[in-house]
Design an enzyme around this catalytic site. Structure first.
Site, PDB file in Angstrom:
ATOM      1  N   LYS A  51     -22.547   8.410  -0.518  1.00 28.94           N
ATOM      2  CA  LYS A  51     -21.513   8.321   0.503  1.00 28.94           C
ATOM      3  C   LYS A  51     -20.149   8.389  -0.177  1.00 28.94           C
ATOM      4  O   LYS A  51     -20.054   8.073  -1.365  1.00 28.94           O
ATOM      5  CB  LYS A  51     -21.689   7.049   1.340  1.00 28.94           C
ATOM      6  CG  LYS A  51     -21.183   5.765   0.669  1.00 28.94           C
ATOM      7  CD  LYS A  51     -21.248   4.616   1.648  1.00 28.94           C
ATOM      8  CE  LYS A  51     -20.655   3.357   1.056  1.00 28.94           C
ATOM      9  NZ  LYS A  51     -19.180   3.339   0.991  1.00 28.94           N
TER      10      LYS A  51
ATOM     11  N   ASP B 201     -28.017   5.787   1.361  1.00 35.66           N
ATOM     12  CA  ASP B 201     -27.300   4.604   1.846  1.00 35.66           C
ATOM     13  C   ASP B 201     -28.064   3.408   1.296  1.00 35.66           C
ATOM     14  O   ASP B 201     -29.164   3.095   1.767  1.00 35.66           O
ATOM     15  CB  ASP B 201     -27.274   4.583   3.377  1.00 35.66           C
ATOM     16  CG  ASP B 201     -26.473   3.406   3.935  1.00 35.66           C
ATOM     17  OD1 ASP B 201     -26.276   2.425   3.189  1.00 35.66           O
ATOM     18  OD2 ASP B 201     -26.058   3.461   5.100  1.00 35.66           O
ATOM     19  N   HIS B 202     -27.493   2.751   0.292  1.00 39.15           N
ATOM     20  CA  HIS B 202     -28.273   1.716  -0.401  1.00 39.15           C
ATOM     21  C   HIS B 202     -28.647   0.545   0.505  1.00 39.15           C
ATOM     22  O   HIS B 202     -29.584  -0.190   0.219  1.00 39.15           O
ATOM     23  CB  HIS B 202     -27.526   1.217  -1.649  1.00 39.15           C
ATOM     24  CG  HIS B 202     -26.304   0.397  -1.358  1.00 39.15           C
ATOM     25  ND1 HIS B 202     -25.070   0.953  -1.165  1.00 39.15           N
ATOM     26  CD2 HIS B 202     -26.134  -0.938  -1.247  1.00 39.15           C
ATOM     27  CE1 HIS B 202     -24.185  -0.003  -0.937  1.00 39.15           C
ATOM     28  NE2 HIS B 202     -24.804  -1.165  -0.985  1.00 39.15           N
TER      29      HIS B 202
ATOM     30  N   LYS C 218     -32.715  -1.947   1.085  1.00 39.80           N
ATOM     31  CA  LYS C 218     -32.895  -3.400   0.969  1.00 39.80           C
ATOM     32  C   LYS C 218     -34.167  -3.839   1.686  1.00 39.80           C
ATOM     33  O   LYS C 218     -34.472  -3.391   2.786  1.00 39.80           O
ATOM     34  CB  LYS C 218     -31.664  -4.129   1.520  1.00 39.80           C
ATOM     35  CG  LYS C 218     -30.409  -3.865   0.681  1.00 39.80           C
ATOM     36  CD  LYS C 218     -29.206  -4.599   1.219  1.00 39.80           C
ATOM     37  CE  LYS C 218     -27.965  -4.269   0.402  1.00 39.80           C
ATOM     38  NZ  LYS C 218     -28.073  -4.727  -0.996  1.00 39.80           N
TER      39      LYS C 218
ATOM     40  N   GLU D 126     -17.820  -9.674   3.044  1.00 38.64           N
ATOM     41  CA  GLU D 126     -17.643  -9.669   1.596  1.00 38.64           C
ATOM     42  C   GLU D 126     -16.611 -10.720   1.218  1.00 38.64           C
ATOM     43  O   GLU D 126     -15.576 -10.854   1.878  1.00 38.64           O
ATOM     44  CB  GLU D 126     -17.183  -8.296   1.112  1.00 38.64           C
ATOM     45  CG  GLU D 126     -18.192  -7.185   1.360  1.00 38.64           C
ATOM     46  CD  GLU D 126     -17.679  -5.849   0.847  1.00 38.64           C
ATOM     47  OE1 GLU D 126     -17.903  -5.550  -0.340  1.00 38.64           O
ATOM     48  OE2 GLU D 126     -17.070  -5.118   1.638  1.00 38.64           O
TER      49      GLU D 126
ATOM     50  N   ASP E  59     -15.659   2.653   5.148  1.00 40.74           N
ATOM     51  CA  ASP E  59     -16.355   2.124   3.976  1.00 40.74           C
ATOM     52  C   ASP E  59     -17.644   1.402   4.344  1.00 40.74           C
ATOM     53  O   ASP E  59     -18.627   1.482   3.604  1.00 40.74           O
ATOM     54  CB  ASP E  59     -15.427   1.186   3.210  1.00 40.74           C
ATOM     55  CG  ASP E  59     -15.991   0.769   1.858  1.00 40.74           C
ATOM     56  OD1 ASP E  59     -16.337   1.667   1.060  1.00 40.74           O
ATOM     57  OD2 ASP E  59     -16.098  -0.449   1.597  1.00 40.74           O
TER      58      ASP E  59
ATOM     59  N   HIS F 259     -23.180   2.020   6.684  1.00 39.69           N
ATOM     60  CA  HIS F 259     -24.107   0.900   6.507  1.00 39.69           C
ATOM     61  C   HIS F 259     -24.464   0.193   7.813  1.00 39.69           C
ATOM     62  O   HIS F 259     -25.641   0.044   8.164  1.00 39.69           O
ATOM     63  CB  HIS F 259     -23.514  -0.135   5.548  1.00 39.69           C
ATOM     64  CG  HIS F 259     -23.203   0.386   4.187  1.00 39.69           C
ATOM     65  ND1 HIS F 259     -23.973   1.352   3.558  1.00 39.69           N
ATOM     66  CD2 HIS F 259     -22.217   0.085   3.315  1.00 39.69           C
ATOM     67  CE1 HIS F 259     -23.460   1.607   2.370  1.00 39.69           C
ATOM     68  NE2 HIS F 259     -22.402   0.863   2.202  1.00 39.69           N
TER      69      HIS F 259
ATOM     70  N   LYS G 231     -13.372  -7.832   4.207  1.00 39.71           N
ATOM     71  CA  LYS G 231     -13.213  -8.320   2.837  1.00 39.71           C
ATOM     72  C   LYS G 231     -12.424  -9.626   2.844  1.00 39.71           C
ATOM     73  O   LYS G 231     -11.691  -9.914   3.785  1.00 39.71           O
ATOM     74  CB  LYS G 231     -12.495  -7.278   1.979  1.00 39.71           C
ATOM     75  CG  LYS G 231     -13.371  -6.061   1.669  1.00 39.71           C
ATOM     76  CD  LYS G 231     -12.710  -5.127   0.681  1.00 39.71           C
ATOM     77  CE  LYS G 231     -13.655  -3.983   0.303  1.00 39.71           C
ATOM     78  NZ  LYS G 231     -14.824  -4.453  -0.464  1.00 39.71           N
TER      79      LYS G 231
END
Length: 496
Positions: free
Chosen positions: A152, A181-182, A186, A220, A239, A244, A344
């Site tokens: 991405k 897409d990590h 998961k 985050e 982002d 995600h 964030k």
């Protein structure tokens, strides 16, 4: 299906960059250490930096010694499979250097021409590299399969996403393209599907008749750190939300696939994304909150505000927080709001899904019925918690909320694959289930475009203090319907 990777050569473009030594090489090392890679594999690092094979191996060896639990003999055997080729990745003629190196490696490791290309490069090269490879026949599947992993972002908006797809599809077929897409790698995201579709307990309740609302949080604790220059051109919407969190939403809301394979699974994901209710100007005005963190004093330490971060313009209005109320226009979910937030500099690092079930119509045993919630913790400390009411000890029949918790950490004998380990292994096996498909990517960008248009018109961005849960306007937005955001702690063992 074979649990191990096929014999192949992994070519990493941008091999001198941060992602390679932080994520990719450690993931490949751990797969090798647990026997999921055979001895018939090789890694060819490709970048502009001039390095010999041995210099590249030493850099990767040092990175592994710093971050992984290594075994001396295994580490040396793994590093012997690493090679390097310096080229100008933007110059097609330079790719002629790759052909003899790949021929040599395929011959040495008996990998039959099977090649996995990983684009760990700036997005500006995503369309360039495939064209340069094609000029030398490196994309053809005449001898062995050829697959390409694209990191991405998949475009910057709907227009650039479509243009990028056109560029890549000129040289690679859809079955060869793996958009990574990590988050989808998961364990708990995948377990969400098993929880739903293998249990008669949950699936009958997974609809508008029993679910009041769904809450998805991607919080985050850190700021933008050294990524200020990149992040300021991206923001929280691009982002985190567009890729995600919309993919997680689709996993929560999808219909059961006819069979468990890549096509069926990705068909159902795409259907959900196409059913997202289009955001009108009124929706963006009333159901969207954008925020930017300001400086604060946390535990005696001064935390910089976003516009004080390195690489961020002092007058930036880029959002570091977003919260949105959205709906899905289909039979299962009509009328059920999905509240999604990400930011964030929030109090904790946590990604989770909370299914809020409807309360009993008449709370017989107390003035207020206990809430029934299913909490699916994606990170950190992955697990699942169910909240429901039981009798409070003592006289009377007062109901009290209790929980039943499952934590992956309690399975001491089980070693879970990390997201990159899982996804790299799947790509080498040819399993595209957990990779984004073209139509799903376009559907995400189409849904997000009204928010991007609002940003482009310099829509309102609220300030929130670092270490808080975001702008108070986000609390007001969800409170319009009498609901509240959950404020989770960081670890399940601290009672999530």
């Amino acid at each position: 299906m074979n649990v191990n990777a096929e014999n192949n050569c992994i070519v990493i473009f941008g091999a001198s960059g941060d992602l390679t030594h932080r994520k990719l090489i450690p993931a490949l090392y751990n797969l090798y250490k647990i026997g999921r890679l055979t001895e018939h594999f090789s890694v060819l690092g490709v970048a502009r930096t001039e390095l010999s094979d041995e210099q590249f191996r030493q850099k990767m060896r040092d990175a592994l010694l710093e971050t992984e639990k290594t075994d001396g003999d295994t580490l040396e055997k793994f590093c012997s499979h690493l090679y390097y080729q310096a080229i100008n990745t933007a110059e097609a003629s330079d790719y002629a250097k790759l052909t003899p190196r790949l021929d040599e490696l395929h011959d040495k490791y008996q990998s039959c021409g099977n090649t996995l290309y990983y684009m760990s490069t700036p997005p500006s090269l995503y369309g360039v590299i495939p064209e340069c490879m094609a000029a030398h026949g490196l994309n053809t599947e005449e001898f062995g399969w050829k697959r390409i992993i694209v990191e991405k972002p998949f475009g910057y908006d709907i227009k650039t996403a479509k243009a990028l797809d056109v560029q890549i599809h000129r040289f690679f077929e859809e079955h060869q393209i793996y958009r990574i897409d990590h988050y989808l790698g998961k364990e708990t995201v995948q377990n969400l599907l098993v929880l739903r579709f293998s249990n008669g307990l949950f699936e009958p309740l997974w609809n508008r008749n029993f679910i009041d609302y769904v809450e998805i949080t991607g919080a985050e604790q850190i700021g933008v750190e050294e990524r200020g220059g990149y992040y300021d051109g991206s923001g929280a919407v691009r982002d985190m939300f567009q890729n995600h969190l919309l993919q997680v939403l689709a996993m929560v809301a999808m219909e059961p696939p006819a069979i468990i394979n890549a096509d069926s699974m990705r068909d159902e994901v795409a259907k959900v994304l196409h059913c997202l209710h289009p955001l009108s100007a009124e929706d963006v005005k009333n159901n969207l909150v954008l925020g930017q963190y300001s400086g604060a004093l946390i535990d005696g330490k001064k935390i910089k505000g976003y516009t004080e971060e390195k690489g961020v313009p002092a007058d930036s209005d880029t959002e570091t927080y977003m919260a949105l109320r959205c709906e899905i226009d289909n039979w299962r979910w009509a009328g059920v709001p999905f509240y999604v937030r990400t930011g964030k500099r929030l109090p904790v690092r946590v990604t989770e899904v909370v299914i809020h079930f409807k309360t009993t119509p008449h709370p017989v045993f107390s003035q207020k019925a206990p809430e029934n919630k299913l909490i699916i913790r994606i990170q950190p400390d992955e697990g699942i918690s169910m909240r429901f009411g039981l009798k409070k000890p003592g006289a009377g029949f007062e109901a009290k909320e209790v929980s039943m918790d499952f934590r992956y950490a309690d399975l001491a004998t089980l070693s879970l694959l990390s997201a990159y380990e899982r996804l790299l292994l799947d790509a080498m096996k040819g399993d595209a289930t957990l990779f984004a498909r073209t139509d799903a990517v376009h559907a995400c960008w189409k849904f997000v475009q009204p928010i991007l248009d609002y940003k482009a018109e310099r829509g309102r961005v609220y300030e929130y203090e670092a270490g808080s849960w975001g702008p108070v306007e986000a609390d007001k937005m969800i409170a319009k319907t009498g609901r509240v955001w959950r404020k989770p702690s960081g670890l399940m063992k601290k009672k999530i």
